[in-house]
Design an enzyme around this catalytic site. Structure first.
Site, PDB file in Angstrom:
ATOM      1  N   HIS A 174       0.838  -1.202   0.000  1.00 40.69           N
ATOM      2  CA  HIS A 174       0.000   0.000   0.000  1.00 40.69           C
ATOM      3  C   HIS A 174       0.874   1.253   0.000  1.00 40.69           C
ATOM      4  CE1 HIS A 174      -3.682  -2.363   1.061  1.00 40.69           C
ATOM      5  NE2 HIS A 174      -2.748  -3.188   1.476  1.00 40.69           N
TER       6      HIS A 174
ATOM      7  N   LYS B 129     -11.340  11.506   6.584  1.00 48.88           N
ATOM      8  CA  LYS B 129     -10.265  10.537   6.384  1.00 48.88           C
ATOM      9  C   LYS B 129      -9.167  10.872   7.383  1.00 48.88           C
ATOM     10  CE  LYS B 129     -10.118  11.828   1.948  1.00 48.88           C
ATOM     11  NZ  LYS B 129      -9.921  10.834   0.924  1.00 48.88           N
ATOM     12  N   ARG B 130      -8.145  10.015   7.492  1.00 51.24           N
ATOM     13  CA  ARG B 130      -7.040  10.350   8.394  1.00 51.24           C
ATOM     14  C   ARG B 130      -6.456  11.704   8.003  1.00 51.24           C
ATOM     15  NH1 ARG B 130      -5.139   6.252  12.079  1.00 51.24           N
ATOM     16  NH2 ARG B 130      -3.524   7.778  12.560  1.00 51.24           N
TER      17      ARG B 130
ATOM     18  N   LYS C 139      -2.916  14.352   2.223  1.00 51.77           N
ATOM     19  CA  LYS C 139      -4.358  14.319   1.921  1.00 51.77           C
ATOM     20  C   LYS C 139      -4.936  15.740   1.819  1.00 51.77           C
ATOM     21  CE  LYS C 139      -5.337   9.732   3.944  1.00 51.77           C
ATOM     22  NZ  LYS C 139      -6.114   8.933   2.991  1.00 51.77           N
TER      23      LYS C 139
ATOM     24  N   THR D  73     -10.108   4.549  -0.668  1.00 47.53           N
ATOM     25  CA  THR D  73     -11.330   3.749  -0.763  1.00 47.53           C
ATOM     26  C   THR D  73     -12.531   4.555  -0.287  1.00 47.53           C
ATOM     27  OG1 THR D  73     -10.764   2.828   1.390  1.00 47.53           O
ATOM     28  CG2 THR D  73     -10.305   1.455  -0.540  1.00 47.53           C
TER      29      THR D  73
ATOM     30  N   LYS E 279     -16.950   4.729  -1.502  1.00 45.65           N
ATOM     31  CA  LYS E 279     -18.161   4.665  -0.677  1.00 45.65           C
ATOM     32  C   LYS E 279     -19.067   5.856  -0.977  1.00 45.65           C
ATOM     33  CE  LYS E 279     -15.244   2.314   2.456  1.00 45.65           C
ATOM     34  NZ  LYS E 279     -14.359   2.303   3.595  1.00 45.65           N
TER      35      LYS E 279
END
Ligand code: PLP
Length: 830
Positions: free
Chosen positions: A374, A566-567, A572, A677, A681
């Protein structure tokens, strides 16, 4: 006992049992009340919601266990090749709703409970999350287990039963505080403790040479032995009798007493020392990107790997006399490098305990292991200092050296004396701290190395594992990640699901998600559009209530709900989002009152945990709160803009937030997100994506069309050249202005935010926030324009769901089964 006697006894016992448990309302009520009385030990005339939840869960678990037993009997009889999925993290979330949906008995339970005066949804809320993982990787493991069960694959998951899962995030004055997750304090009805399934796991000690039948053998004399006890978690497939097992190991003190310390009379210290053994499975490491060679971490890895392999080999030996068939019966999947020590452990067991030759053992290891990485950056790859490994696992270090010696010899034959390349590819990294490169070990052994999206594989081939790719191109594959529609649509968005089933005329899409494409033809149908909007409204109302309860902020459901959960990571780019919100605020403030009518109202929602030692990420959380404080209390702004931070983001929060979102942001700097991911969703739930061309988003664009998304920013191949420009790359004025507002203390905490602002100054802006800012604002403006055109927005939303089929973990698992693991479905008859 003779076989005949045993059979007669089994028949007698079967005769005493009822048939399978029944699912009519009276049977369900009786079962629940029995569990209230005998399992929870409360009077059936007096029990509260939590006790009702416990009894309900036990009654569901009984039904799970029936299927699980049948599945295992069936697997035993058929003896198919089995997949063993090794992962240090599984982010399962709650089990109740997912279980009853997969078992097909949700409505029956809801009716039965109604008649008892309880509401299923209220009881389901009593359950805490099983948060035995950090984020994407761990949730992916959970989604893949659901697909493995649903698609009837003979699979097992193996992991660690942490006493404390991922920390709970508390926000105090806008700062993140971490609190232990005491998730087992109130018991866990979903697991089954297997006191008789336990294995000793050895650590430390020395390796000695011994002779056996004239041959030299290595014997590991351990310095410490800890017992691994199994906790089984049955996982049901959807619309099938199959239920597979997730076996998690807990550390317990070993029964093998150290006589010396007991005999010296220091009884108390001896007991306390034993107790320390339990700490191995105590706590999950809360950083999802970097692991710095910690002893406890290595012990956790080896502990779960050793116990799992003992269990797997024991099962294999139950029906096989030698190891010739091992690769035809066993596939071992290594989820990231965390379980990679399994390679050395398999070699140790086969050579030292099963007395196979090195070549035979290596041949087996190379056939059974596959690896999924990953990672996106070479620096992020896991390394274990040689001294540490040699101390904790002395025999494994010898084996790794031997593997590396053979590997280097083979490599020299292929590439000659290119010492730079040899040293880059070596499993041993020389230098200040000599270390074992766990990824290199994995690639040297595994028959397949998988990336998690197409662009991720490109990055692996061109950057991260270039040398290895050139040597073994055939090993490298990708399987784009996916998520399970059972949890992420059926459990979390029932309104939307019944609407989809009605329009498609079938519920089969829950099993065969490609059928969702059938929605495309109705995307402009006013009736579907109306129903679609209504379903979204209901979900937004639920989310708005949640926000008000959490933060006291009232939000209008007519506003666009714009979400980034998200984290928290610099890559990010939650900071880009917050700076964009500051820009929006600044624009509204500077607008003529009459122009404000054109502003599209927004509720910006951010949520996520920062690793406890990640200072910049924690500052981002604080900045979000500081900006929210200013905006939400500015009477001038009213409903035009709100910002809320949702604390303690986890699976059940995601289940609530995702269905109620209009727009979601996946805005990592291109080349940094292996897959992502969360985006999948949101897509399934008809939420539009505002995203960069990164990870799986690139493939999402191909499926639903760029017209149905808001894309922006530098592309993967642009980023290295942009970075090279350094300070020449000037951020636009709007960007400089919003950063200056933070620097100058517009939102308070001037000194505290200084180092955060420094990370995005020209020349230091590694994640290219400044460079991407203008195109980010354009994408946001495009989202505003689309939102006011309700017909257009709803069509885009329907097309997002309709095009999301590729991103089901069912597809991912089918690909792994065929192309990597070589396993076939093994469907237990009803
Ligand atoms: N954390 C939780 C609780 C999740 O449910 C997910 C995915 O939905 C993630 C993290 C990963 O999200 P992303 O891929 O957006 O980083």
């Amino acid at each position: 006992m003779e076989f005949g006697d045993r059979k007669a006894k089994a028949e007698k016992m079967f005769g005493l049992m009822d048939e399978f448990l029944k699912n009519d309302p009276v049977s369900l009520q009786k079962d629940i009340l029995d569990h209230v009385e005998y399992t929870v030990a409360r009077s059936r005339f007096s029990f509260d919601d939590f006790e009702a939840y416990q009894a309900l869960s036990h009654s569901v678990r009984d039904r799970l266990i029936e299927r699980w037993h049948d599945t295992h009997q069936y697997f035993k009889k058929k003896d198919p090749k089995r997949l063993y999925f090794l992962s240090l993290e599984f982010l399962m979330g709650r089990s109740l709703s997912n279980s009853v949906i997969n078992l097909g008995i949700r409505d029956q339970y809801a009716d039965a409970l109604n008649q008892l005066g309880f509401d299923f949804e209220v009881l389901a809320e009593q359950e805490g999350d099983a948060a035995l993982g950090n984020g994407g990787l761990a949730r992916l493991s959970a989604c893949q287990m659901d697909s493995l069960a649903t698609l009837n694959y003979p699979a097992w998951g193996y992991g660690l039963r942490y006493q404390y899962g991922l920390f709970r995030q508390i926000i105090l004055d806008g700062f993140q505080l971490e609190q232990p997750d005491y998730w087992l304090n109130f018991g866990n009805p979903w697991e089954i403790e297997r006191v008789h399934v336990s294995y000793p796991v050895k650590f430390y000690g020395t390796v000695e040479d011994e002779g056996l039948n004239g041959e030299k053998m290595k014997v590991w004399i351990p310095g410490e032995t800890v017992e691994a006890v199994a906790y089984d978690n049955p996982l049901p497939g959807y619309d099938t009798r199959n239920a597979i097992n997730l076996r998690l190991w807990a550390a317990k003190p070993s029964g093998q007493y150290d006589m010396e310390s007991y005999n010296t009379g220091d009884y108390i210290s001896a007991v306390v020392d034993r107790q320390k053994a339990e700490t191995i499975s105590n706590v999950l490491y809360p950083d999802d990107r970097s692991y710095q060679g910690k002893e406890l971490r290595l012990k956790q890895q080896y502990f779960f790997v050793s116990a799992s392999l003992q269990d797997i080999i024991r099962r294999f030996k139950d029906s096989h006399d030698n190891f010739d068939d091992f690769p035809d019966k066993v596939a071992l999947q290594i989820n990231d490098t965390h379980p990679s020590i399994a390679i050395a452990e398999v070699m140790r067991v086969l050579i030292d305990e099963e007395h196979l030759s090195w070549n035979k053992a290596w041949d087996i290891a190379c056939k059974i292991f596959s690896f999924t990485t990953h990672s996106v950056q070479p620096e992020g790859l896991e390394k274990i200092p040689v001294d540490l490994l040699g101390n904790v696992l002395p025999r494994h270090l010898q084996i790794i050296y031997d593997i590396n010696y053979n590997f280097m010899e083979e490599l020299k034959k292929k590439i000659g004396q290119d010492y730079d390349r040899l040293s880059r590819m070596s499993i041993i990294e020389e230098g200040g701290v000599k270390s074992i490169r766990m990824a290199n070990l994995s690639i040297a052994c595994c028959h397949t190395v998988n990336g998690v999206s197409r662009v991720h594989l490109e990055l692996l081939k061109m950057r991260v594992f270039k040398d290895f790719y050139e040597l073994w191109p055939q090993k490298f594959q990708y399987k784009t990640n996916g998520v399970t529609q059972r949890r992420w649509m059926v459990v979390s968005n029932p309104n939307l699901c019944s609407l989809i089933s009605k329009w498609l005329g079938t519920e089969s899409w829950i099993r065969n998600i490609d059928l969702l494409a059938g929605l495309q033809q109705y995307a402009s149908d006013p009736d579907l559009q109306y129903e679609w909007e209504m379903a979204k409204k209901v979900n937004k109302m639920r989310l708005a209530e949640y926000i008000e309860t959490l933060s006291g902020v009232k939000v209008s459901i007519d506003a666009m709900f714009d979400v980034q959960i998200k984290r928290i990571h610099e890559y990010k780019r939650q900071l880009l989002n917050i700076l964009g919100i500051i820009h929006r605020y600044d624009c509204i403030k500077n607008m003529e009152k009459s122009d404000r009518r054109r502003v599209v109202p927004r509720v910006c929602i951010i949520g996520g945990k920062a690793a406890p030692g990640y200072d910049i990420a924690k500052k981002i959380i604080k900045l979000c709160h500081a900006v929210a404080e200013t905006i939400n209390n500015d009477a001038d702004i009213r409903d035009l803009l709100k910002l809320v931070f949702i604390p303690d983001y986890n699976v059940s929060v995601a289940e609530l937030v995702i269905p109620g979102s209009d727009l979601s942001q996946h805005i990592s700097t291109a080349g940094h997100e292996a897959s992502g991911t969360g985006s999948m969703k949101f897509l399934m739930n008809g939420c539009l994506l505002l995203a960069t061309y990164d990870g799986a988003t690139i493939e999402i664009t191909e499926e639903i069309g760029a017209d149905n998304m808001f894309l922006f920013g530098a592309k993967v191949n642009d980023v290295p050249a942009l970075r090279k420009k350094g300070a020449e790359l000037k951020a636009p004025l709007q960007f400089a202005r919003v950063v200056r507002m933070v620097r100058d203390g517009y939102f308070g905490f001037k000194d505290y935010f200084k180092s955060l602002c420094d990370t995005v100054e020209d020349g230091k802006d590694f994640y290219l926030l400044g460079y991407d800012f203008a195109s980010y604002l354009e994408a946001q403006a495009a989202a505003d324009r689309a939102f006011v055109d309700k017909e257009k927005w709803t069509r885009m939303s329907i097309l997002s769901t309709a095009g999301s089929g590729k991103f089901s973990s069912d597809r991912t698992i089918e690909e792994y089964a065929k192309e990597t693991w070589g396993i076939e479905p093994c469907k237990c008859p009803f």
